[in-house]
Design an enzyme around this catalytic site. Structure first.
Site, PDB file in Angstrom:
ATOM      1  N   HIS A  90       0.617  -1.369  -0.027  1.00  0.00           N
ATOM      2  CA  HIS A  90       0.076  -0.065  -0.018  1.00  0.00           C
ATOM      3  C   HIS A  90       0.757   1.339   0.129  1.00  0.00           C
ATOM      4  O   HIS A  90       0.726   2.235  -0.706  1.00  0.00           O
ATOM      5  CB  HIS A  90      -1.017  -0.016   1.176  1.00  0.00           C
ATOM      6  CG  HIS A  90      -1.796   1.265   1.481  1.00  0.00           C
ATOM      7  ND1 HIS A  90      -3.138   1.351   1.267  1.00  0.00           N
ATOM      8  CD2 HIS A  90      -1.461   2.624   1.922  1.00  0.00           C
ATOM      9  CE1 HIS A  90      -3.346   2.593   1.269  1.00  0.00           C
ATOM     10  NE2 HIS A  90      -2.549   3.267   1.692  1.00  0.00           N
ATOM     11  N   GLU A  91       1.769   1.227   0.792  1.00  0.00           N
ATOM     12  CA  GLU A  91       2.385   2.345   0.969  1.00  0.00           C
ATOM     13  C   GLU A  91       3.443   2.664  -0.124  1.00  0.00           C
ATOM     14  O   GLU A  91       3.720   3.762  -0.608  1.00  0.00           O
ATOM     15  CB  GLU A  91       3.543   2.498   2.173  1.00  0.00           C
ATOM     16  CG  GLU A  91       2.669   2.533   3.461  1.00  0.00           C
ATOM     17  CD  GLU A  91       1.781   3.638   3.705  1.00  0.00           C
ATOM     18  OE1 GLU A  91       1.835   4.744   3.048  1.00  0.00           O
ATOM     19  OE2 GLU A  91       0.677   3.718   4.244  1.00  0.00           O
ATOM     20  N   HIS A 116       1.840   4.619  -2.747  1.00  0.00           N
ATOM     21  CA  HIS A 116       1.893   6.196  -2.602  1.00  0.00           C
ATOM     22  C   HIS A 116       3.325   6.453  -3.314  1.00  0.00           C
ATOM     23  O   HIS A 116       3.431   7.749  -3.784  1.00  0.00           O
ATOM     24  CB  HIS A 116       1.811   6.517  -1.118  1.00  0.00           C
ATOM     25  CG  HIS A 116       0.506   6.562  -0.616  1.00  0.00           C
ATOM     26  ND1 HIS A 116      -0.460   6.946  -1.056  1.00  0.00           N
ATOM     27  CD2 HIS A 116       0.173   6.033   0.677  1.00  0.00           C
ATOM     28  CE1 HIS A 116      -1.754   6.898  -0.178  1.00  0.00           C
ATOM     29  NE2 HIS A 116      -1.350   6.187   0.801  1.00  0.00           N
ATOM     30  N   HIS A 145       3.050   6.887  -6.797  1.00  0.00           N
ATOM     31  CA  HIS A 145       2.490   8.189  -7.123  1.00  0.00           C
ATOM     32  C   HIS A 145       3.510   9.560  -7.225  1.00  0.00           C
ATOM     33  O   HIS A 145       3.491  10.338  -7.769  1.00  0.00           O
ATOM     34  CB  HIS A 145       1.484   8.241  -6.322  1.00  0.00           C
ATOM     35  CG  HIS A 145       0.167   9.069  -6.474  1.00  0.00           C
ATOM     36  ND1 HIS A 145      -0.942   9.462  -5.948  1.00  0.00           N
ATOM     37  CD2 HIS A 145       0.092   9.655  -7.704  1.00  0.00           C
ATOM     38  CE1 HIS A 145      -1.701  10.225  -6.609  1.00  0.00           C
ATOM     39  NE2 HIS A 145      -1.248  10.394  -7.933  1.00  0.00           N
TER      40      HIS A 145
HETATM   41 ZN   LIG Z   1      -2.303   5.285   2.384  1.00  0.00          ZN
END
Ligand SMILES: [Zn+2]
Length: 719
Positions: free
Chosen positions: A504-505, A508, A511
């Site tokens: 998940h991290e 980011h 991104h």
């Molecule tokens: Zn998050």
């Protein structure tokens, strides 16, 4: 000048909240100067990618650099406002984008270290500077001459011959200034400034109280027998924590910031479970010096009054207007549509657990303290495995390099090379240089994965240096988790949850790394709050993608791949527990909305009574499943996520849709990764978020895939 930076710094000064993707700081391309003496922030870093000089930065450097940075930016902005030339896009908007170099450079480091590795000195700087920074921001956005220039450009925006991103930047500035009070009378501006300063101080105190309470609420255990059920590794860690706290020979069970606590899954002693759960739930309400209940009430009142001053009914209305959700009604509808099905599912899960308790002759009703323990039993019965069987297959280096990085290689052609020469702020932090498929440089990635008392709870990503098309600066990003550190010489074996969080991290991080925008305002994760969790949630799908899993989930001692049967059970078990997960999340999200949908003049003063009433009104007052965060330790709502905790679910609608798209289009393929990168990950906030989604998906989002995933679908016969 950068409104996302403003949010980031405000959050940093208030100790950034868990789950917050700290936004970007602008970085101008100063020529590199060797900072041999003095304050390392005063010159641009001469390290690759302008990486922070953690080898030189000391606590005493922050305050002078932040203060000088604010003064410099104030002078730059005053000069723009006083420019005798007629306003132009270049001499006003682009000029504003280029202000604040020193402030941004310092804030990006300070903001993250305040969360990742704090200490009393950093906390003191936070407390001292929070109101000053609020005043600094106000001085800029409430500068009448500056706003007049922005407004005159905005009024002629269609005739300025601007490209789409530039036009959006102009509109963004105009909106931000108005939302910050640029249209108010001088008297109202003064009132607003006082409110902002007080709110900034209260947020800082709240966050510092949360950290002190979570440490102070750790449960001390005298007798090792009471720890029955915990792994040897967990017991060793508890003994070490006790020793560090001056209780050698005893065991200290540290709490994490959520209501639920991981040891509750394993502890067989019910009294100890109840003690831990009780300690968790009363945090911030104990009437001691760290009690947060009065602060919550005061912040709610001030935010309601500020919203009224700015022309809104409530703080929630003010916040949501600027999100993709748009309105209070849209958010309330999403939450209340899902609540009944979620609680019904949680009750079904509870009934299964109660059956086990009864069969075992336990003469008691299931309580919150029992949930994780019996959920694990159901999981073992139904799927016949427990977390302890899994962990040997999730060794941290395998998960990171052969899982997370490998997936990024398959999808985007990325490769990673560890850089031991880049300085770090703690020996546990590691740095990798990231390369494109053709070997060209993309950016730097820092991984800070272990828990420690100086680190706030949760997991998050931040950018030390954001991508900047004006200067050609490439990104430097970091991921943070709270994985318990094993004893010396022991491998780090992760839970499945920690594995998912790592993917998940890193979503980011991608991104941030793939950002390819002109203006730093729009870089990377500078997107609406209810959009920002979406790309990271999508990246979680690769954690269980068969070919990725086969590549990383190998036994740390034997190298054997995870057995297919165990894997099938893991995947099946993923669906289990959605009733609990959705209910605790919805309760917290709804509580956040209730607090921030209060109208000025009628804001509750009794935080606990208000919380109880709000949960009841929403049908989410089911004691075995307390809210994921209660008001007094709900850090999200003090930082950048006020009236925004729903955003995770909103993002998940988009996430579930996107996972469907990948599956429909052949899954793990370079061309799919490239499409996601080109249409979405590279664009940051440079276009409307929903348009970006449409460009990727080819149509508007639908809620079906999310309902299916969370087991919240209508029954087939009622479709
Ligand atoms: Zn998050």
């Amino acid at each position: 000048m950068n409104h996302k930076l403003s949010l980031a710094l405000a959050a940093a000064l208030a100790a950034a909240s868990p789950g917050l993707v700290m936004a970007q700081a602008e970085q101008a391309a100063d020529s590199a100067v060797e900072p041999v003496s003095g304050n390392p922030f005063f010159v641009a870093s001469n390290l690759p990618y302008q990486a922070p000089r953690f080898d030189l930065i000391k606590d005493e450097h922050y305050q002078p650099a932040l203060e000088r940075g604010m003064a410099e930016q104030r002078a730059e902005v005053t000069a723009i406002a006083a420019n005798p030339e007629a306003p132009s896009f270049q001499n006003t908007i682009v000029a504003l984008e280029k202000t604040g170099t020193l402030l941004n450079r310092t804030a990006a480091v300070f903001g993250n270290l305040a969360g990742a590795h704090t200490n009393p000195e950093i906390q003191k700087v936070q407390a001292t500077l929070a109101p000053k920074f609020a005043a600094h921001q106000d001085a800029i956005v409430l500068d009448g001459k500056l706003f007049a220039r922005i407004k005159s450009l905005y009024d002629q925006r269609d005739s300025l011959d601007l490209d789409a991103e530039s036009k959006r930047l102009l509109e963004r500035y105009h909106t931000d200034f108005i939302r910050a009070g640029a249209n108010l009378s001088d008297a109202d501006k003064e009132t607003l400034k006082a409110m902002n300063a007080e709110l900034a101080s209260l947020a800082t105190t709240f966050s510092q109280n949360v950290l002190k309470e979570v440490n102070d609420s750790a449960v001390l255990v005298d007798d090792i027998k009471l720890l029955d059920g915990l792994s040897d590794q967990a017991i060793t860690a508890a003994a070490a924590s006790a020793k560090e706290a001056g209780h050698e020979g005893k065991y200290l069970i540290a709490l994490q910031n959520t209501s639920g606590q991981p040891p509750l899954t394993n502890l067989t002693n019910r009294e100890l479970r109840k003690k831990i759960m009780a300690a968790s739930l009363v945090r911030g309400t104990r009437g001691n010096e760290w009690d947060n209940t009065a602060i919550v009430a005061k912040v709610a009142r001030l935010r309601a009054e500020r919203a009224k001053l700015l022309g809104y009914d409530t703080h929630a209305q003010y916040v949501l207007e600027d999100e993709t959700a748009g309105t209070v009604e849209a958010v309330n509808k999403l939450l209340s549509d899902l609540a009944p099905a979620a609680v019904a599912n949680a009750r079904k899960e509870a009934a299964e657990m109660q059956a086990i308790i009864d069969a075992e002759g336990g003469d008691f009703q299931l309580e919150a303290a029992d949930w994780a323990f019996y959920a694990d039993k159901v999981r073992q019965q139904k799927y016949a495995f427990d977390e302890a069987q899994l962990k040997p297959y999730f060794e941290i280096n395998n998960v990171l390099e052969k899982g997370v990085f490998y997936a990024a290689g398959q999808l985007y052609g990325l490769s990673f090379k560890e850089r031991k020469d880049i300085p770090v702020y703690h020996p546990d932090v590691r740095v990798w240089e990231v390369f494109e498929a053709d070997g060209s440089k993309l950016g730097l990635f820092y991984g800070d994965f272990y828990a420690r008392p100086s680190k706030r709870g949760g997991a998050w990503m931040n950018a030390y240096v954001p991508q900047n098309g004006l200067t050609g600066t490439q990104p430097v990003v970091a991921n943070h988790q709270n994985i318990p550190k094993p004893a010396d010489g022991q491998p780090t074996l992760m839970t499945f949850d920690e594995v998912t969080t790592m993917f998940h991290e890193f979503g980011h991080a991608l991104h941030g790394l793939f950002s390819d925008v002109k203006y730093p305002q729009f870089a990377g994760t500078s997107v609406p709050r209810d959009f920002v969790e979406y790309p990271s949630q999508v990246n979680e799908m690769w954690a269980t993608w068969p070919s990725i899993l086969a590549n990383y989930a190998k036994h740390h001692e034997t190298g054997e791949p995870i057995p297919q049967a165990l894997l099938d059970k893991v995947l099946a078990a993923e669906q289990y527990g959605q009733g609990h997960a959705t209910t605790e999340y919805l309760a917290a999200a709804m509580l956040d909305q209730a607090i921030h949908q209060q109208v000025a003049g009628n804001v509750a003063t009794d935080t606990l009574a208000f919380e109880a009433k709000a949960l009841e009104a929403a049908g989410l007052d089911y004691p075995p499943v307390p809210p994921r965060y209660r008001s007094a330790y709900f850090s999200h709502i003090m930082g950048g996520y006020s009236a925004g905790y729903y955003a995770y679910l909103w993002s998940e609608v988009l996430d579930a849709e996107s996972v469907e798209w990948f599956k429909e289009n052949g899954g793990l393929k370079r061309e799919n990764g490239d499409h996601f990168r080109k249409t979405l990950l590279s664009r940051g906030g440079s276009a409307d978020a929903m348009q970006i989604f449409r460009d990727f998906r080819g149509r508007d989002p639908e809620v079906g895939p999310l309902l299916k995933r969370r087991g919240l679908e209508a029954k087939p016969d009622s479709e």
